[in-house]
Every structure is written in structure tokens, then in C-alpha cells.
Motif scaffolding. Structure first.
Motif, PDB file in Angstrom:
ATOM      1  N   ARG A  31      15.412  67.708  49.511  1.00 60.45           N
ATOM      2  CA  ARG A  31      16.467  68.732  49.524  1.00 60.45           C
ATOM      3  C   ARG A  31      17.803  68.242  50.076  1.00 60.45           C
ATOM      4  O   ARG A  31      18.845  68.843  49.787  1.00 60.45           O
ATOM      5  N   LEU A  32      17.765  67.203  50.895  1.00 59.25           N
ATOM      6  CA  LEU A  32      18.994  66.733  51.557  1.00 59.25           C
ATOM      7  C   LEU A  32      19.617  65.563  50.805  1.00 59.25           C
ATOM      8  O   LEU A  32      18.916  64.845  50.081  1.00 59.25           O
ATOM      9  N   PRO A  33      20.921  65.335  51.002  1.00 57.24           N
ATOM     10  CA  PRO A  33      21.532  64.140  50.417  1.00 57.24           C
ATOM     11  C   PRO A  33      20.879  62.885  50.994  1.00 57.24           C
ATOM     12  O   PRO A  33      20.283  62.913  52.075  1.00 57.24           O
ATOM     13  N   LYS A  34      20.999  61.782  50.276  1.00 53.88           N
ATOM     14  CA  LYS A  34      20.424  60.516  50.733  1.00 53.88           C
ATOM     15  C   LYS A  34      21.060  60.107  52.060  1.00 53.88           C
ATOM     16  O   LYS A  34      22.221  60.407  52.331  1.00 53.88           O
ATOM     17  N   ARG A  35      20.283  59.418  52.880  1.00 57.11           N
ATOM     18  CA  ARG A  35      20.779  58.994  54.201  1.00 57.11           C
ATOM     19  C   ARG A  35      22.062  58.174  54.107  1.00 57.11           C
ATOM     20  O   ARG A  35      22.972  58.345  54.901  1.00 57.11           O
ATOM     21  N   GLN A  36      22.109  57.251  53.137  1.00 59.87           N
ATOM     22  CA  GLN A  36      23.286  56.401  53.007  1.00 59.87           C
ATOM     23  C   GLN A  36      24.526  57.247  52.731  1.00 59.87           C
ATOM     24  O   GLN A  36      25.595  56.982  53.267  1.00 59.87           O
ATOM     25  N   GLU A  37      24.366  58.273  51.889  1.00 62.08           N
ATOM     26  CA  GLU A  37      25.488  59.160  51.575  1.00 62.08           C
ATOM     27  C   GLU A  37      25.934  59.918  52.820  1.00 62.08           C
ATOM     28  O   GLU A  37      27.127  60.049  53.093  1.00 62.08           O
ATOM     29  N   THR A  38      24.960  60.425  53.568  1.00 63.30           N
ATOM     30  CA  THR A  38      25.272  61.189  54.769  1.00 63.30           C
ATOM     31  C   THR A  38      25.967  60.311  55.798  1.00 63.30           C
ATOM     32  O   THR A  38      26.976  60.708  56.386  1.00 63.30           O
ATOM     33  N   ARG A  39      25.431  59.112  56.003  1.00 66.64           N
ATOM     34  CA  ARG A  39      26.049  58.197  56.978  1.00 66.64           C
ATOM     35  C   ARG A  39      27.466  57.818  56.562  1.00 66.64           C
ATOM     36  O   ARG A  39      28.367  57.758  57.387  1.00 66.64           O
ATOM     37  N   ALA A  40      27.662  57.557  55.270  1.00 72.30           N
ATOM     38  CA  ALA A  40      28.999  57.203  54.782  1.00 72.30           C
ATOM     39  C   ALA A  40      29.970  58.353  54.996  1.00 72.30           C
ATOM     40  O   ALA A  40      31.116  58.147  55.428  1.00 72.30           O
ATOM     41  N   ALA A  41      29.524  59.579  54.720  1.00 71.81           N
ATOM     42  CA  ALA A  41      30.391  60.748  54.913  1.00 71.81           C
ATOM     43  C   ALA A  41      30.699  60.955  56.399  1.00 71.81           C
ATOM     44  O   ALA A  41      31.842  61.266  56.763  1.00 71.81           O
ATOM     45  N   MET A  42      29.704  60.776  57.257  1.00 71.18           N
ATOM     46  CA  MET A  42      29.932  60.931  58.699  1.00 71.18           C
ATOM     47  C   MET A  42      30.915  59.872  59.197  1.00 71.18           C
ATOM     48  O   MET A  42      31.838  60.175  59.942  1.00 71.18           O
TER      49      MET A  42
END
Length: 168
Positions: free
Chosen positions: A79-90
């Protein structure tokens, strides 16, 4: 010779931007020193247990059986975005915040917006975790729900008697 009324050339006064950066650097250094001293005095955060949101969620999650935790983790990943995407956005958000803090004049509204977006990303993880937990509990039989409630109550009454990482 030299005129006694003339003063020798003084070095130019540092720019306002340089002084702000110097102040921020000093504050960051003090923060790091404070954290190191805190760890030395109180022990590492892992010795004191979790804090904040994690501390709130830990009893709920810890009371689930191992197979439930694994299934819930898989559901959250779906259900959540991929970790790499989340880390990049953060990371992009943190860097944008740094730019806002350094800009003159300081734009408090923009800074608050960037920070709010960061907290929204974190909140998404929490929302999905709550949804998955409630769905899992809703699917349980009355007996399994009672057993879950017993484990949760035990964790709340005995916070220091947690299973080791291997047993989770």
C-alpha cells in the motif's frame, strides 16, 4: 612617517550571511555535543526503549502473533510507496527546508509548508499501519481477538518483559 590619527586597516566585518551560517554551525555543533553527552549519561535510545509515535504503536504491534506481523508488513509494503521513493522525497524535503532557512528574507510560511509535507509523509505510514491493524483485528475470530487483547494487556502491564528480537 605615518599619521597618528589614521587607524590601521581593519579587516572587513563578516557579511550577515556568513554570521548566520556561523551561528547555525555553532548551534548544530552544540546539538551534536548535547546528543553525545546525553547518550553517555543516559545510554543509547535503544537502552531506554522507543519514543514518540513508535512508542505509541509498539504495544499494539507487539501483541500480534508473528505470522500476523509478517502478513501486515507485506500488506503495508503493497500500500505504501517504495522505500527508495520515500527516502528520496524526505531528503529532497530536508534540503528544500535548508534552502528556505538560508534564504533572505526568511519565509516562515514556506518553511512551515515544507515541514508539513514531511510530516504528511510520515503520517501516511502511520495511517496505513492503523488501517492494516484494524483490518487484521476485524478478521479475527472472537477467541483470537480475546487472545490478542490478553497479549496487549500483558504488554501494557509488563512493559519491561518484552520478547527478544528473535522471538518477535
Amino acid at each position: 612617517m605615518s599619521d597618528p590619527k589614521k587607524q590601521p586597516n581593519k579587516p572587513p566585518k563578516p557579511s550577515k550571511r556568513f554570521r548566520i551560517l556561523l551561528g547555525l554551525s555553532l548551534a548544530l555543533n552544540l546539538l551534536v555535543v548535547g546528543a553525545v553527552v546525553g547518550v553517555i549519561v543516559k545510554g543509547s535510545p535503544s537502552n531506554r526503549g522507543p519514543s514518540g509515535v513508535r512508542e505509541t504503536a509498539l504495544p499494539y504491534v507487539g501483541a500480534f502473533e508473528l505470522e500476523d506481523k509478517r502478513a501486515m508488513r507485506q500488506e503495508m509494503r503493497a500500500r505504501l510507496p517504495k522505500r527508495q521513493e520515500t527516502r528520496a522525497a524526505m531528503d529532497a524535503g530536508y534540503r528544500e527546508f535548508v534552502e528556505v532557512v538560508r534564504s533572505e528574507p526568511f519565509d516562515a510560511t514556506r518553511a512551515a509548508k515544507v515541514m508539513e509535507e514531511q510530516f504528511e509523509r510520515a503520517g501516511q505510514f502511520q495511517r496505513v499501519g492503523r488501517e492494516v491493524s484494524i483490518e487484521r483485528i476485524s478478521e479475527m475470530s472472537p477467541e483470537k481477538r480475546a487472545a490478542y487483547a490478553d497479549r496487549l494487556e500483558y504488554r501494557l502491564d509488563n512493559p519491561r518483559k518484552r520478547k527478544t528480537r528473535k522471538e518477535r
